[in-house]
Design a protein around this motif. Structure first.
Motif, PDB file in Angstrom:
ATOM      1  N   HIS A 205       0.858  -1.178   0.000  1.00 57.75           N
ATOM      2  CA  HIS A 205       0.000   0.000   0.000  1.00 57.75           C
ATOM      3  C   HIS A 205       0.897   1.232   0.000  1.00 57.75           C
ATOM      4  O   HIS A 205       1.736   1.394   0.877  1.00 57.75           O
ATOM      5  CB  HIS A 205      -0.902   0.001   1.244  1.00 57.75           C
ATOM      6  CG  HIS A 205      -1.784  -1.212   1.308  1.00 57.75           C
ATOM      7  ND1 HIS A 205      -2.965  -1.303   0.633  1.00 57.75           N
ATOM      8  CD2 HIS A 205      -1.619  -2.401   1.949  1.00 57.75           C
ATOM      9  CE1 HIS A 205      -3.515  -2.485   0.859  1.00 57.75           C
ATOM     10  NE2 HIS A 205      -2.704  -3.175   1.660  1.00 57.75           N
ATOM     11  N   TYR A 206       0.723   2.089  -1.001  1.00 56.90           N
ATOM     12  CA  TYR A 206       1.547   3.272  -1.141  1.00 56.90           C
ATOM     13  C   TYR A 206       0.684   4.520  -1.062  1.00 56.90           C
ATOM     14  O   TYR A 206      -0.479   4.509  -1.467  1.00 56.90           O
ATOM     15  CB  TYR A 206       2.273   3.272  -2.502  1.00 56.90           C
ATOM     16  CG  TYR A 206       3.174   2.079  -2.700  1.00 56.90           C
ATOM     17  CD1 TYR A 206       4.410   2.030  -2.091  1.00 56.90           C
ATOM     18  CD2 TYR A 206       2.789   1.006  -3.494  1.00 56.90           C
ATOM     19  CE1 TYR A 206       5.252   0.938  -2.260  1.00 56.90           C
ATOM     20  CE2 TYR A 206       3.617  -0.076  -3.676  1.00 56.90           C
ATOM     21  CZ  TYR A 206       4.841  -0.109  -3.064  1.00 56.90           C
ATOM     22  OH  TYR A 206       5.665  -1.166  -3.235  1.00 56.90           O
ATOM     23  N   GLU A 207       1.279   5.592  -0.586  1.00 52.22           N
ATOM     24  CA  GLU A 207       0.634   6.892  -0.585  1.00 52.22           C
ATOM     25  C   GLU A 207       1.474   7.834  -1.424  1.00 52.22           C
ATOM     26  O   GLU A 207       2.698   7.796  -1.373  1.00 52.22           O
ATOM     27  CB  GLU A 207       0.519   7.448   0.844  1.00 52.22           C
ATOM     28  CG  GLU A 207      -0.440   6.668   1.712  1.00 52.22           C
ATOM     29  CD  GLU A 207      -0.559   7.279   3.095  1.00 52.22           C
ATOM     30  OE1 GLU A 207      -0.168   8.434   3.273  1.00 52.22           O
ATOM     31  OE2 GLU A 207      -1.034   6.570   3.976  1.00 52.22           O
ATOM     32  N   GLY A 208       0.842   8.679  -2.195  1.00 51.02           N
ATOM     33  CA  GLY A 208       1.567   9.651  -3.015  1.00 51.02           C
ATOM     34  C   GLY A 208       1.780   9.118  -4.421  1.00 51.02           C
ATOM     35  O   GLY A 208       1.166   8.150  -4.864  1.00 51.02           O
ATOM     36  N   THR A 209       2.684   9.765  -5.143  1.00 50.01           N
ATOM     37  CA  THR A 209       2.955   9.403  -6.529  1.00 50.01           C
ATOM     38  C   THR A 209       3.827   8.161  -6.577  1.00 50.01           C
ATOM     39  O   THR A 209       4.859   8.082  -5.912  1.00 50.01           O
ATOM     40  CB  THR A 209       3.689  10.561  -7.243  1.00 50.01           C
ATOM     41  OG1 THR A 209       2.908  11.734  -7.094  1.00 50.01           O
ATOM     42  CG2 THR A 209       3.872  10.248  -8.711  1.00 50.01           C
ATOM     43  N   VAL A 210       3.412   7.205  -7.396  1.00 47.55           N
ATOM     44  CA  VAL A 210       4.151   5.963  -7.545  1.00 47.55           C
ATOM     45  C   VAL A 210       4.547   5.823  -9.004  1.00 47.55           C
ATOM     46  O   VAL A 210       3.717   5.957  -9.895  1.00 47.55           O
ATOM     47  CB  VAL A 210       3.304   4.749  -7.118  1.00 47.55           C
ATOM     48  CG1 VAL A 210       4.058   3.455  -7.362  1.00 47.55           C
ATOM     49  CG2 VAL A 210       2.914   4.858  -5.666  1.00 47.55           C
ATOM     50  N   ILE A 211       5.841   5.559  -9.246  1.00 46.54           N
ATOM     51  CA  ILE A 211       6.332   5.354 -10.605  1.00 46.54           C
ATOM     52  C   ILE A 211       6.744   3.898 -10.718  1.00 46.54           C
ATOM     53  O   ILE A 211       7.568   3.409  -9.937  1.00 46.54           O
ATOM     54  CB  ILE A 211       7.537   6.273 -10.910  1.00 46.54           C
ATOM     55  CG1 ILE A 211       7.095   7.718 -10.805  1.00 46.54           C
ATOM     56  CG2 ILE A 211       8.112   5.961 -12.278  1.00 46.54           C
ATOM     57  CD1 ILE A 211       8.231   8.692 -10.897  1.00 46.54           C
ATOM     58  N   GLN A 212       6.158   3.222 -11.690  1.00 46.05           N
ATOM     59  CA  GLN A 212       6.480   1.824 -11.899  1.00 46.05           C
ATOM     60  C   GLN A 212       7.260   1.712 -13.202  1.00 46.05           C
ATOM     61  O   GLN A 212       6.794   2.125 -14.249  1.00 46.05           O
ATOM     62  CB  GLN A 212       5.194   0.994 -11.973  1.00 46.05           C
ATOM     63  CG  GLN A 212       5.461  -0.475 -12.057  1.00 46.05           C
ATOM     64  CD  GLN A 212       4.193  -1.286 -11.976  1.00 46.05           C
ATOM     65  OE1 GLN A 212       3.107  -0.734 -11.906  1.00 46.05           O
ATOM     66  NE2 GLN A 212       4.332  -2.583 -12.003  1.00 46.05           N
ATOM     67  N   ASP A 213       8.477   1.162 -13.130  1.00 46.28           N
ATOM     68  CA  ASP A 213       9.350   1.049 -14.289  1.00 46.28           C
ATOM     69  C   ASP A 213       9.496  -0.417 -14.658  1.00 46.28           C
ATOM     70  O   ASP A 213       9.992  -1.223 -13.868  1.00 46.28           O
ATOM     71  CB  ASP A 213      10.720   1.661 -13.959  1.00 46.28           C
ATOM     72  CG  ASP A 213      11.642   1.644 -15.156  1.00 46.28           C
ATOM     73  OD1 ASP A 213      11.154   1.503 -16.292  1.00 46.28           O
ATOM     74  OD2 ASP A 213      12.863   1.772 -14.944  1.00 46.28           O
TER      75      ASP A 213
END
Length: 169
Positions: A140-148
């Protein structure tokens, strides 16, 4: 310690404390004193002294086993009992009907055993598959998530290996 006749939380006076101590001592030395129902050793079990030098005596009954070994033992005993009942039934059937074909009796009475063995193997395989499955991970993440998701293609050629890595974007 509170006496049943005294309300909880009230401190004892000097005279009451002496009377309570005298009552407890008299109760301890009387013949109708309550008997202790358990005893807790002040010394931990691994360091408790042994009594005597004689080796332990084998007790009657089943030998001490782990819970898994006990469960397996009971399962084997139950299986042996059921197999012997089926075998005795087959023997009586073949003896009473003088013209019973032993092959047919073996197939009819052995078929349930084959089905049970197949089901046991299927359950064991399913259990192995469930145990081998990767664990479910929830992040579980909060804020902007960048998936590469970068793929690397590697090509190795030649007698003396030369590797080229290509990053496809």
């Amino acid at each position: 310690m509170n006496h049943p006749d005294r309300p909880a939380g009230r401190a004892l006076s000097e005279a009451e404390a002496e009377a309570e101590a005298a009552r407890l001592i008299a109760e301890g030395y009387s013949n109708n004193a309550p008997v202790a129902t358990f005893y807790k050793a002040a010394v931990p079990a691994p360091t408790a002294p042994t009594v005597g030098t004689a080796p332990p005596e084998r007790q009657p009954g089943r030998a001490p086993m782990s819970q898994g070994a006990t469960d397996a033992s009971v399962l084997m005993l139950a299986g042996a009992g059921s197999v012997s009942m089926v075998s005795v039934s087959a023997g009586i059937l073949m003896y009473l009907s003088q013209y019973a074909d032993p092959v047919v009796c073996g197939i009819v009475l052995g078929a349930p055993t084959v089905v049970v063995l197949a089901l046991c193997r299927l359950v064991r395989r399913a259990k192995e598959v469930v145990e081998a499955a990767p664990p479910v991970i929830h992040n579980h993440y909060e804020g902007t998530v960048i998936q590469d998701n970068t793929e690397i293609n590697t090509h190795t050629r030649g007698v003396i290996a030369r590797t080229r890595n290509h990053f496809d974007r």
